[in-house]
Design a protein around this motif. Structure first.
Motif, mmCIF file in Angstrom:
data_model
loop_
_atom_site.group_PDB
_atom_site.id
_atom_site.type_symbol
_atom_site.label_atom_id
_atom_site.label_comp_id
_atom_site.label_asym_id
_atom_site.label_seq_id
_atom_site.Cartn_x
_atom_site.Cartn_y
_atom_site.Cartn_z
ATOM 1 N N HIS A 148 -49.440 50.074 14.329
ATOM 2 C CA HIS A 148 -50.351 50.326 15.442
ATOM 3 C C HIS A 148 -49.804 51.295 16.482
ATOM 4 O O HIS A 148 -50.528 51.665 17.408
ATOM 5 C CB HIS A 148 -50.690 49.002 16.156
ATOM 6 C CG HIS A 148 -51.394 48.017 15.294
ATOM 7 N ND1 HIS A 148 -52.760 48.034 15.095
ATOM 8 C CD2 HIS A 148 -50.912 46.980 14.559
ATOM 9 C CE1 HIS A 148 -53.102 47.041 14.285
ATOM 10 N NE2 HIS A 148 -52.010 46.392 13.947
ATOM 11 N N LYS A 184 -39.077 44.047 16.685
ATOM 12 C CA LYS A 184 -38.745 42.620 16.610
ATOM 13 C C LYS A 184 -37.302 42.314 16.985
ATOM 14 O O LYS A 184 -36.921 41.145 17.056
ATOM 15 C CB LYS A 184 -39.069 42.039 15.238
ATOM 16 C CG LYS A 184 -40.548 42.106 14.880
ATOM 17 C CD LYS A 184 -40.836 41.398 13.569
ATOM 18 C CE LYS A 184 -42.313 41.477 13.229
ATOM 19 N NZ LYS A 184 -42.630 40.758 11.960
ATOM 20 N N VAL A 226 -47.603 44.777 23.494
ATOM 21 C CA VAL A 226 -46.641 44.832 22.396
ATOM 22 C C VAL A 226 -45.203 44.580 22.866
ATOM 23 O O VAL A 226 -44.289 44.494 22.040
ATOM 24 C CB VAL A 226 -46.710 46.193 21.665
ATOM 25 C CG1 VAL A 226 -48.042 46.333 20.949
ATOM 26 C CG2 VAL A 226 -46.475 47.352 22.621
ATOM 27 N N GLN A 228 -42.872 41.914 24.225
ATOM 28 C CA GLN A 228 -42.836 40.460 24.310
ATOM 29 C C GLN A 228 -41.577 39.978 25.021
ATOM 30 O O GLN A 228 -40.500 40.568 24.872
ATOM 31 C CB GLN A 228 -42.893 39.838 22.903
ATOM 32 C CG GLN A 228 -44.016 40.363 22.025
ATOM 33 C CD GLN A 228 -45.392 40.027 22.572
ATOM 34 O OE1 GLN A 228 -45.572 39.057 23.290
ATOM 35 N NE2 GLN A 228 -46.376 40.840 22.209
ATOM 36 N N ASP A 238 -43.104 44.149 19.443
ATOM 37 C CA ASP A 238 -43.693 43.537 18.252
ATOM 38 C C ASP A 238 -45.202 43.771 18.275
ATOM 39 O O ASP A 238 -45.909 43.226 19.116
ATOM 40 C CB ASP A 238 -43.388 42.037 18.208
ATOM 41 C CG ASP A 238 -43.837 41.391 16.903
ATOM 42 O OD1 ASP A 238 -44.412 42.113 16.042
ATOM 43 O OD2 ASP A 238 -43.633 40.174 16.744
ATOM 44 N N ASP A 239 -45.683 44.624 17.372
ATOM 45 C CA ASP A 239 -47.134 44.846 17.271
ATOM 46 C C ASP A 239 -47.714 44.226 16.016
ATOM 47 O O ASP A 239 -48.861 44.483 15.669
ATOM 48 C CB ASP A 239 -47.433 46.348 17.312
ATOM 49 C CG ASP A 239 -46.917 47.090 16.096
ATOM 50 O OD1 ASP A 239 -46.098 46.518 15.340
ATOM 51 O OD2 ASP A 239 -47.313 48.258 15.885
ATOM 52 N N SER A 240 -46.941 43.371 15.333
ATOM 53 C CA SER A 240 -47.367 42.834 14.053
ATOM 54 C C SER A 240 -48.505 41.812 14.195
ATOM 55 O O SER A 240 -49.223 41.542 13.232
ATOM 56 C CB SER A 240 -46.197 42.156 13.325
ATOM 57 O OG SER A 240 -45.683 41.062 14.090
ATOM 58 N N SER A 241 -48.673 41.263 15.389
ATOM 59 C CA SER A 241 -49.700 40.252 15.579
ATOM 60 C C SER A 241 -51.039 40.820 16.026
ATOM 61 O O SER A 241 -51.999 40.089 16.228
ATOM 62 C CB SER A 241 -49.232 39.190 16.593
ATOM 63 O OG SER A 241 -49.029 39.785 17.852
ATOM 64 N N ILE A 242 -51.100 42.149 16.219
ATOM 65 C CA ILE A 242 -52.363 42.776 16.628
ATOM 66 C C ILE A 242 -53.365 42.680 15.476
ATOM 67 O O ILE A 242 -53.085 43.087 14.348
ATOM 68 C CB ILE A 242 -52.153 44.254 17.024
ATOM 69 C CG1 ILE A 242 -51.250 44.344 18.260
ATOM 70 C CG2 ILE A 242 -53.493 44.914 17.303
ATOM 71 C CD1 ILE A 242 -50.959 45.762 18.682
ATOM 72 N N LYS A 243 -54.526 42.161 15.777
ATOM 73 C CA LYS A 243 -55.554 42.041 14.758
ATOM 74 C C LYS A 243 -56.373 43.320 14.706
ATOM 75 O O LYS A 243 -56.503 44.032 15.681
ATOM 76 C CB LYS A 243 -56.475 40.853 15.081
ATOM 77 C CG LYS A 243 -55.753 39.513 15.121
ATOM 78 C CD LYS A 243 -56.698 38.399 15.528
ATOM 79 C CE LYS A 243 -55.972 37.071 15.617
ATOM 80 N NZ LYS A 243 -56.867 35.985 16.063
ATOM 81 N N GLU A 246 -58.868 43.935 17.348
ATOM 82 C CA GLU A 246 -58.393 44.328 18.665
ATOM 83 C C GLU A 246 -58.074 45.817 18.707
ATOM 84 O O GLU A 246 -57.922 46.388 19.778
ATOM 85 C CB GLU A 246 -57.142 43.535 19.041
ATOM 86 C CG GLU A 246 -57.370 42.044 19.171
ATOM 87 C CD GLU A 246 -56.077 41.322 19.496
ATOM 88 O OE1 GLU A 246 -55.974 40.748 20.610
ATOM 89 O OE2 GLU A 246 -55.153 41.356 18.667
#
Length: 247
Positions: A148, A184, A226, A228, A238-243, A246
């Motif tokens: 992202h 991360k 992003v 955290q 960490d942008d791995s949790s962006i759906k 979104e």
């Protein structure tokens, strides 16, 4: 290096003048806020670094910092303050100071801080001429690319889902770059001071926290957060949790 010291205590100015001369720096002094703003605006692109006392006659340091940043986001700015109030120090950082030093201070320590900030500023200037017509779609031109996020150290630009993160100061960009190129990975505040401010940890983490706060505000204008917080440790990218919804 051309330095502007805005400081109403002439004893402090005279003392620092001797240290600046030893470094062969071209030092100029203003003794109140109005004079400091006037001197800065006479040649806003000519200063390599500015030191700014918080408690000034006329315009106080907070107002001076605000007016300087309205003209230039790039010139390194260090606040000098005798105040112990955490809120004053954090506000100074949020208004655009790159760092602050609490009085009484060691002249040698101040000179070391100024050198570190100037080195960082020179790196930014060396990269600036390479700025081209890169866009968020030219992946080969970016140093950091995640699902992202994209960042170019040559153009000093960052994108979240192809939306530009606007108005990043040099320190905010360097913070984002340091975190994003190691997704991360958790960085302590001490480590970020060492990597981004280029000097050893002096015992105050608020410089990092204030810059993280401003960086987050600018990121949130274009998308999900992003940066955290890892409580008790530090910060990570960490942008791995962006759906996708979104994005």
């Amino acid at each position: 290096m051309k330095i502007l010291m805005i400081e109403d205590n002439k004893s402090v100015s005279e003392m620092m003048s001797m240290f600046f001369q030893k470094e062969n720096w071209d030092a100029h002094f203003a003794y109140d806020g109005d004079e400091g703003v006037k001197m800065f605006k006479e040649d806003p692109d000519g200063w390599d670094i500015i030191t700014l006392d918080l408690n000034l006659p006329g315009k106080d340091g907070m107002q001076v910092a605000k007016e300087i940043r309205e003209v230039s986001q790039a010139v390194p700015l260090v606040m000098l303050t005798a105040r112990d109030s955490e809120s004053d120090q954090v506000l100074g950082l949020e208004l655009g100071a790159d760092d602050y030093v609490t009085k009484p201070f060691s002249p040698i320590t101040l000179v070391a801080r100024l050198k570190a900030l100037h080195r960082r500023a020179e790196i930014v200037e060396e990269d600036a001429p390479h700025k081209s017509s890169e866009t968020a779609n030219d992946d080969q031109n970016f140093d950091v690319i995640t699902e992202h996020f994209k960042l170019s150290t040559k153009t000093r630009e960052a994108y979240l889902d192809d939306k530009a993160i606007e108005g990043l100061t040099p320190k905010e960009f360097d913070l984002l770059h340091t975190l994003a190129k190691n997704p991360k990975q958790v960085f302590s505040r001490e480590k970020l001071l060492e990597l981004v401010w280029d000097y050893e940890y002096f015992g105050d983490e608020r410089t990092v926290d204030a810059h993280i706060k401003k960086l987050r505000q600018k990121i949130e204008k274009v998308g999900p957060q992003v940066i955290q917080t890892v409580w008790g440790v530090g910060y990570k990218f960490d942008d791995s949790s962006i759906k996708e919804s979104e994005a």
